[in-house]
Design a protein around this motif. Structure first.
Motif, mmCIF file in Angstrom:
data_model
loop_
_atom_site.group_PDB
_atom_site.id
_atom_site.type_symbol
_atom_site.label_atom_id
_atom_site.label_comp_id
_atom_site.label_asym_id
_atom_site.label_seq_id
_atom_site.Cartn_x
_atom_site.Cartn_y
_atom_site.Cartn_z
ATOM 1 N N GLU A 62 -5.854 12.514 26.568
ATOM 2 C CA GLU A 62 -7.096 12.441 27.322
ATOM 3 C C GLU A 62 -6.886 11.885 28.724
ATOM 4 O O GLU A 62 -7.456 12.356 29.701
ATOM 5 C CB GLU A 62 -8.060 11.551 26.521
ATOM 6 C CG GLU A 62 -9.513 11.865 26.685
ATOM 7 C CD GLU A 62 -10.153 11.006 27.756
ATOM 8 O OE1 GLU A 62 -11.254 11.357 28.190
ATOM 9 O OE2 GLU A 62 -9.549 9.991 28.169
ATOM 10 N N ASP A 111 -10.083 16.939 27.284
ATOM 11 C CA ASP A 111 -11.215 16.020 27.071
ATOM 12 C C ASP A 111 -12.249 16.595 26.093
ATOM 13 O O ASP A 111 -13.373 16.101 26.000
ATOM 14 C CB ASP A 111 -11.843 15.536 28.380
ATOM 15 C CG ASP A 111 -12.243 16.667 29.297
ATOM 16 O OD1 ASP A 111 -12.190 17.824 28.844
ATOM 17 O OD2 ASP A 111 -12.599 16.377 30.450
ATOM 18 N N SER A 142 -14.954 21.843 28.669
ATOM 19 C CA SER A 142 -13.667 21.151 28.641
ATOM 20 C C SER A 142 -12.561 22.036 29.214
ATOM 21 O O SER A 142 -11.699 21.570 29.964
ATOM 22 C CB SER A 142 -13.367 20.750 27.196
ATOM 23 O OG SER A 142 -12.096 20.221 27.100
#
Ligand SMILES: *Cc1c(COP(=O)(O)O)cnc(C)c1O
Length: 454
Positions: A314, A329, A446
């Motif tokens: 992340e 993410d 994302s």
């Protein structure tokens, strides 16, 4: 042959002596990882801060077979060979002409296939002078396997455990602590990566991507420490090939070479481990075994992700890996198969999938738990919810064989037992389990943040 021998295909003399590296047998080499600062291929030097030299050598190895050191082989003998079991009860319940076999990796002391690589990684770290390992864990399977292995080799073990699982699976934490591991719910206030996430969202349930960032940061900021990963990387898939190598010998002993091999995929290590030795036989033109990867609809990296360069974590601290990804993410819904909640997929498995050598399907968790219950009622074993993804697809394949009126040999990987997942089974039994539709919007958002490389 006795009924026992027909059901349990198990010969202790038949534990393979080497792991299998598929890379030299592939029609094209896998794309290299990239250093995100230079966008140049990341070499052994980029990995040196986090992994010891012998693990890095395996990560980039072009050798087809790597011998299993005797010290590791001795420990493997505690639970290996794992039995290949004919699911006669399940076959009967389905009234199928197909033969169903499962490779029972749940018999390892830590309860899953993860012990196969945990012992190897602890061994090589010890050999190279590491005194302390830091890692992440989702459902706690990897953290328990590594805590056990560190205990065996006298290493300290720090485990960052995804917060949602830390609360859902308290007994995994006990198990890790019993084996001497230190367990920290992630995101935590112990690292910059964890503090940054908590500042944004104090209620964050965590994710494997966040926990990886924390563990990597921990390893590089403590002397004598290295980082250990329970899936995704080449060396982990390599260690897991003992599953497939053993399964081939057992299938031959049972005169039941599989037409299809099925496994669940989180980071892809157990599936790579069972599938690659069978794929070697396919690539050599000897067999035509179908290889089917099964993922949750809530975290569908192979079936809904893109084959792109992305970070493994992340906080964007790892090299860039070309892999099927939902974006670093992406925050998967809190499904009960915690071990399958990773945004990416092993680069090596992704490459093999991109070459068209594997199939992939995604399945919803309510059906998965129903399959798990049928399996428990017919084969007596309570499966890990992760493994039950493979059970569901094995059942579907057996029903298809019945419809077509043909006999087929179906093999699936029972990656772990579910005796520490009873909280999830409680939720299922009380009707509280829900399915998550394909989270298209979350995936699109994302994926839009992926680095532009190609
Ligand atoms: C971790 C885990 C998985 C998923 O990890 P892979 O690397 O995809 O194998 C599957 N089943 C169990 C029981 C696990 O612990």
């Amino acid at each position: 042959m006795s009924e026992y021998k027909k059901k349990f295909i198990l010969d202790e003399e038949r534990i393979p002596k080497a792991w299998y590296n598929i890379i030299p047998d592939l029609p094209a080499p896998p794309p290299p990882p990239l250093n995100p600062a230079t966008m140049q291929p990341a070499g052994p030097d980029d990995l040196a801060p986090i992994f010891p030299p012998s693990i890095i050598a395996q990560e980039v190895s072009g050798e087809r077979y790597i011998e299993i050191p005797e010290e590791i082989h001795q420990i493997y003998r505690i639970w290996r060979p794992t039995p290949l079991i004919r699911a006669t009860g399940l076959e009967k319940a389905l009234d199928t002409p197909a033969k169903i076999f499962f490779k029972h990796e749940g018999v390892s002391p830590a309860g899953s296939h993860k012990s196969n690589t945990a012992v190897a990684q602890a061994y090589y770290n010890k050999l190279d002078g590491t005194t302390r390992l830091a890692t992440e864990t989702g459902a706690g399977q990897w953290g328990s396997a590594l805590s056990m292995a560190c205990q065996m080799f006298g290493l300290e073990c720090m485990v960052y455990m995804v917060k949602v699982s830390y609360h859902q699976k308290p007994y995994r934490r006990s198990m890790m602590q019993l084996w001497g591991g230190t367990v920290i719910p992630s995101p935590s206030d112990q690292t910059n990566a964890g503090r940054a996430v908590l500042a944004e969202d104090p209620e964050s349930l965590g994710s494997l991507g966040i926990a990886i960032s924390e563990a990597v940061e921990d390893a590089v900021t403590h002397p004598g420490s290295k980082y250990a990963l329970g899936s995704v990387t080449n060396h982990v898939l390599l260690h897991q090939t003992i599953i497939g190598e053993e399964a081939i010998l057992q299938a031959q002993d049972a005169d039941a070479y599989p037409d299809v091999v099925i496994g669940c995929v989180g980071g892809g290590s157990s599936f790579g481990g069972i599938a690659f030795p069978f794929l070697r036989e396919n690539l050599a033109g000897k067999t035509n075994t179908r290889l089917v990867a099964v993922e949750p609809t809530a975290c569908p990296s192979l079936t809904k992700g893109q084959f792109r360069y992305d970070f493994g974590d992340e906080a964007q601290t790892t090299p860039l890996f070309k892999m099927y990804t939902l974006g670093h993410d992406y925050m998967p819904p809190g499904i009960h198969a915690g071990g399958l909640r990773y945004h990416g997929m092993a680069p090596l498995l992704s490459h093999v999938y991109d070459l068209g050598l594997l199939e992939a399907v995604s399945v919803p968790q309510t059906k998965v738990f129903a399959a798990a219950q049928l399996f428990a009622q017919t084969e007596a074993i309570v499966p890990a919810p992760e493994s039950a993804h493979a059970i569901l697809v094995a059942i579907n394949e057996a029903l298809k064989a019945k419809e077509e009126g043909v006999s087929r040999n179906i093999m699936f990987n029972l990656t772990g037992h579910g005796l520490l997942d009873l909280g999830s089974y409680d939720t299922f039994l009380s009707g509280g389990l829900e399915d998550y539709d394909h989270p298209e919007a979350a995936i699109a958002a994302s994926i839009a943040t992926l680095p532009k490389v190609d």
